[in-house]
Write an enzyme that holds these catalytic residues in place. Structure first.
Site: not given
Length: 487
Positions: A257-259
């Site tokens: 995930s981009k987090r």
RNA sequence: GGCCCCAUCGUCCAGUGGUCCAGGACACCGGACUUUCGAUCCGGCAACCGGGGUUCGACUCCCCGUGGGGUCACCA
């Protein structure tokens, strides 16, 4: 039972709700390779049934990203094809029609529960430790009742009437048999109240109508595949072959995930990862050549690909290894090609510099570049004098006195040098160190910092050659001045 | 939590019952080369999740644990 050999047709079906995702490229790569290997078709289908979140911008970003990667599709919204339209938002009537058929046959039913009601009931059930999912309140509605509400204009959705008993199974090509008890399966919404289909309906209808033979998708879809099987059954269609690729993971092993890690293909492109390197890297995530070689081309992958060799464990996406691989590709190409690619994007703002100088500089940084976007940072000192701390001029175990002497002597011998080539420079400076009895490394460091303004640089003499005599002498003079009050 | 998927070095992969006191790559640590960094070459560190079976023999097959992940939306 030998079914007629069907031409392989695969599709990648991104939802245009954000930046193009690396996971989409991952699945798309395997689609593409399989299609090319079998002489089949690769289809791009845009799943924009989420009216809230889908954007045209996202769609064109996805298309651009796939073009950049070189994964060309045979059919898609931009190129057309015999099974279009390839944008689900343009196929609403088809889904409505199919939902209607299911309603007719009794395989589906209308549900008038509002989202708020559903949420409230769901929460109540959950707090009592009950089952999640829909409580099937409207499943028992009489035909008359349903028609009444329908005619009164009550908003509603269409749900699949999932069998209460028995089990539904499918054979995943890379995982084997998967089966689920029907009691576990929710009465899935097929048509939303806005008239748009959900993923489940649209996906099944389109895969069938577009004659998709192999559905390659991420592992996160496994749990909804039984619903899809049920749908195929309800329509009386033969389901395609399912292949669930492992999910790319963050370092902590959660779904990428981009987090945590960059997931946007736009980012990889901006950083200067080469498409062929990124593809090679993605291929390594779950697949191997079968020999101990890790650097290979798309063509080679197409040649030797087989589903038997894809792994099902979720691979951690390791940027360090991508960097290494990208460096391998950078070093493997000619300096000319490297420069061309740096300029084409462009990854540099030095677009007005003379070509021969740029090429010479490129050759000097080629072996220490991992990403094309590093070019300017690595070569800035060629174009302008960078501010630096005069203390940097002092090599370890030396003092200001040494710096001043080195600079003075250096300027002296270089001033008289006419043949300004790396070889000549090397000979002269080497000679100087010897006659003075100086440590070569120390002398070189003084000159390096004076000339490049940095302690870390490209090789000294090649760099000086590219810079030219005038510029080098000027920088040496400036360094000399700066060294005046070095302790 | 229910259901489902998965399980070899820190990470990515090889290994498809014996050739494995487990092989390669990245990273890391040394060494060589060298004017810095890098690149290159050489070497090192480091794993079969646990327990039961099956078998003459299990990393490989089966079961149970454990661990990780996914999913339980009118999002895909």
């Amino acid at each position: 039972m030998a079914a007629a050999p069907r031409r392989v047709r695969v599709r990648v079906a991104p939802s245009p709700t954000g930046p193009p995702h690396v996971g989409t490229a991952y699945v798309g790569l395997f689609d593409y390779v399989f299609a090319r290997q079998t002489g089949g078709d690769f289809v791009l289908r845009i799943e924009d049934t989420d009216r809230e979140r889908s954007t045209r911008q996202s769609e064109s970003d996805i298309i651009a990203a796939f073009r950049w990667l070189g994964l060309a599709w045979d059919e898609g919204p931009d190129v057309g094809g015999p099974f279009g339209p390839y944008r689900q938002s343009e196929r609403s009537h088809i889904y409505r029609q199919h939902a209607e058929a299911l309603l007719q046959s009794g395989a589906a039913y209308r549900c008038f529960c509002t989202p708020q009601e559903l949420a409230a009931r769901r929460q109540a059930r959950r707090s009592q430790g009950g089952q999640a999912g829909y409580d099937r309140l409207c499943r028992g509605l009489s035909e008359q009742e349903a028609r009444q509400r329908l005619e009164a204009g009550a908003p509603h959705v269409v749900r699949l009437r999932v069998p209460l008993e028995g089990e539904t199974a499918f054979d995943d090509l890379v995982r084997g048999a998967v089966s689920v008890h029907n009691a576990q399966i929710d009465d899935q919404v097929l048509l939303k109240s806005d008239g748009y289909p959900t993923y489940h309906l649209a996906n099944v209808v389109d895969d069938h109508l577009m004659e998709i033979t192999h559905v390659v998708r991420a592992e996160e879809w496994i749990s909804s595949t039984p619903k899809h099987i049920l749908l195929y059954k309800a329509f009386g269609w033969a389901p395609p072959v399912f292949i669930h690729m492992p999910l790319l993971r963050n370092k902590d092993r959660s779904k990428i995930s981009k987090r945590r890690d960059p997931t946007s293909l736009l980012w990889y492109r901006e950083q200067g990862y080469l498409p062929e390197a990124l593809l090679n890297f993605l291929a390594l995530m779950g697949w191997s050549l079968g020999e101990e070689r890790e650097v290979f081309s798309l063509e080679e992958m197409i040649e030797s690909f087989s589903w038997e060799r894809v792994k099902t464990g979720g691979p951690v996406f390791d940027l360090q290894k991508l960097d290494w691989l990208n460096g391998e590709y950078i070093r493997a190409m000619s300096a000319e090609e490297l420069l061309e690619r740096i300029i084409a994007e462009p990854y540099t703002r030095r677009l007005d510099e003379p070509a021969d100088g740029m090429l010479a500089i490129t050759a000097l940084v080629q072996e220490r570049m991992k990403r094309l976007a590093e070019f300017d940072e690595l070569t800035g000192f060629f174009f302008e004098r960078k501010p630096y701390d005069p203390a940097d001029l002092v090599p370890s175990k030396q003092d200001g006195d040494f710096v001043r002497q080195a600079l003075a002597a250096g300027r002296g011998v270089l001033e008289g040098l006419d043949a300004w080539s790396a070889e000549a420079l090397d000979a002269v400076v080497r000679g100087l160190a010897e006659t003075r009895g100086w440590k070569r490394g120390a002398l070189y460091m003084v000159l390096r910092v004076a000339v490049t303004c940095r302690r870390v640089s490209t090789p000294l003499f090649e760099t000086m050659e590219v810079l030219g005599k005038d510029e080098c002498m000027a920088r040496l003079a400036a360094a000399d001045a700066a060294a005046a009050d070095l302790p």
